[in-house]
Write an enzyme that holds these catalytic residues in place. Sequence first.
Site, short mmCIF file in Angstrom:
data_model
loop_
_atom_site.label_atom_id
_atom_site.label_comp_id
_atom_site.label_asym_id
_atom_site.label_seq_id
_atom_site.Cartn_x
_atom_site.Cartn_y
_atom_site.Cartn_z
N ASP A 111 0.87 -1.16 0.00
CA ASP A 111 0.00 0.00 0.00
C ASP A 111 0.91 1.22 0.00
O ASP A 111 1.84 1.30 0.81
CB ASP A 111 -0.86 -0.01 1.27
CG ASP A 111 -2.27 0.45 1.01
OD1 ASP A 111 -2.42 1.57 0.51
OD2 ASP A 111 -3.21 -0.31 1.33
N GLU B 89 -6.30 3.92 -5.74
CA GLU B 89 -7.59 4.13 -5.08
C GLU B 89 -7.99 5.55 -5.45
O GLU B 89 -7.37 6.51 -5.00
CB GLU B 89 -7.47 3.98 -3.57
CG GLU B 89 -8.85 4.02 -2.91
CD GLU B 89 -8.84 4.60 -1.51
OE1 GLU B 89 -9.80 4.32 -0.77
OE2 GLU B 89 -7.92 5.35 -1.16
O1 TEU Z 1 -9.41 5.63 1.95
C1 TEU Z 1 -9.86 6.79 1.37
C2 TEU Z 1 -11.32 7.05 1.30
O2 TEU Z 1 -11.69 8.02 0.71
C3 TEU Z 1 -12.38 6.25 1.92
O3 TEU Z 1 -12.62 5.06 1.34
C4 TEU Z 1 -12.19 6.25 3.40
O4 TEU Z 1 -12.29 4.96 3.86
C5 TEU Z 1 -13.21 7.05 4.12
O5 TEU Z 1 -14.27 6.23 4.40
C6 TEU Z 1 -13.74 8.29 3.52
O6 TEU Z 1 -15.01 8.55 4.02
C7 TEU Z 1 -8.04 5.39 2.04
C8 TEU Z 1 -7.81 4.13 2.85
O7 TEU Z 1 -8.35 3.03 2.19
C9 TEU Z 1 -8.36 4.34 4.22
O8 TEU Z 1 -8.31 3.19 5.01
C10 TEU Z 1 -7.59 5.46 4.85
O9 TEU Z 1 -8.14 5.78 6.10
C11 TEU Z 1 -7.58 6.72 3.99
O10 TEU Z 1 -7.33 6.46 2.62
C12 TEU Z 1 -6.52 7.68 4.45
O11 TEU Z 1 -5.26 7.17 4.19
#
Ligand code: TEU
Length: 548
Positions: free
Chosen positions: A99, A255
């Site tokens: 990641d 992502e």
């Molecule tokens: O997630 C980013 C994100 O925008 C969402 O899916 C997040 O889970 C949140 O619910 C927004 O409402 C990524 C990671 O997957 C997440 O676990 C992290 O907390 C986040 O980035 C920050 O690094």
Amino acid sequence: MEKTYFWKNSTVYQIYPRSFCDSDGDGVGDIRGIISKLDYLSELGIDVIWLSPVYKSPNDDNGYDISDYKDIQPEFGTMADFDELLEGARARGIKIIMDLVINHTSDEHEWFRRALAGEEKYKNYYIIKKGKPGGKLPNNWGNFFADCPWEPFGNPENNEYYLHLFSKKQPDLNWYNPEVYNEIADIMRFWLDKGVAGFRCDVINVIFKESFADGKRRLALTGKEHYISTEGNHRILNALRRDVMDNYDAFTVGETVMIDIPMGRDLTDEDRGELDMVFAFEHMECDQIGVKWFKTRFKPRKLMKILTKWQNGIKWNSLYFENHDQPRSVTRFVKGGEHRKAGSKMLIGLLLSLRGTPYFYEGQEIGMTNGAFNSLDEIVDIESHNVNKMAKSLGILNPWRWKLIKTTSRDNARTPMQWTSGENAGFTTGKPWLKLNPNYKEINVERDLSDEDGIIAFFKKMNAYRKSSQVLLSGEFSELMSSKYVYAFERRLGDEALIAVFNFADKTKKLPEFCKGERVISNYTEPCGERLRPYEFVLYKAGGSLND
Ligand code: TEU
């Protein structure tokens, strides 16, 4: 470096290390725990592991707040453990992707500490802005974790704030600074040189903020128009591709939040050269109104329409229903406990029938369900706690707040992996860091494996079939039907075609007439007659006669 594009034929399995397997009894999963399960993963037939962050971190956001990108979180193990994991995986033909969290670091990262200590060089690694006159914040932006995105930086008399789109312990990096670019490129090379097969790039389409002006007021994330998939962001991704990724047979999956199809196309266009794949969110939003906390009744047809739209719109998709941020798919998309098995298999069948690279999240292969939390005290996730605070300040009463959080909290997916029906589900000999779902007595790997008709058995069969089928791996997609409950599509490669049909209802539904041919695979043993059974999935080889 010649690229093999191995990821186009790969099935990916995501591990959330905290919750996967604990080898030393401290209640937290770790790398040696993962090593102990490599044979299991190899038997599942997966090709790539996506490892959620294992870097050093104060754990404000469970590792997504990194304080050292080149070291391992002590509660997860050591770099020697990591190397052993990589080697053990390699020996079994499994690759590992890391990641890569580069929108922000932890505030405990050396860079931020040195910035706070007044070193200009490091202040310039972060986004630090003066407050507006009258004690006002630099702008009106919102924050992903229901917080304020500006936090005073250092001495309040300086009237400086740093930007954090996530937790205040996750200061955003300043991607205007070429030194930040060089540091990150160096970190990427460090891991690629070790032999990792690429990166899942966390919130990668928000890293470059094109402007810091006030944003248009919105229910959530005011200001996002200034940083979602900006031109500057495209330039950075393109440069990282040329300078780093092109030198390795590796891939990136971004992502990418709040993207539409044109943005997804730009980010993955081979000629532009930015990312190999993106995780889009639209299908994960099919059961919400506005923001994810406001869930509405799941309407299968909405999901089908979105899946089809993305299949048609993007050359190569990332296929997923679960990850560490989303509630469990079987709880979300399948009605009633009695259909858990059939429904879990159907959803697996769907991911493995679509065009793209399928991703599974730990526990999905045994149909794990949402956590069984009774109150906020049992929830660890920072986002859930922030949302609770914000909802409280808006005057939303506790039963309502709890209802929203219970349904949508990210902890639903983070409950420890259920290995056995024994103590603590075989996850740990200590006290699990997050409450186990008591249904582990019935839902666990050991039990599922002992069932010939188990979800894992279906996963293995379907995954093996996919890998042997050029039609599923690379054939074209075309939708045949998306009715209220029945979804069907064709995958075609030249003269060869497969038809996949899915019943999203807990009742029988008429089998569409075009579903003819050899029944290749199904989640039910006996062929169906004229009607599909609840949550039935069937894959037909087109041609030949019905159910022969
Ligand atoms: O997630 C980013 C994100 O925008 C969402 O899916 C997040 O889970 C949140 O619910 C927004 O409402 C990524 C990671 O997957 C997440 O676990 C992290 O907390 C986040 O980035 C920050 O690094």
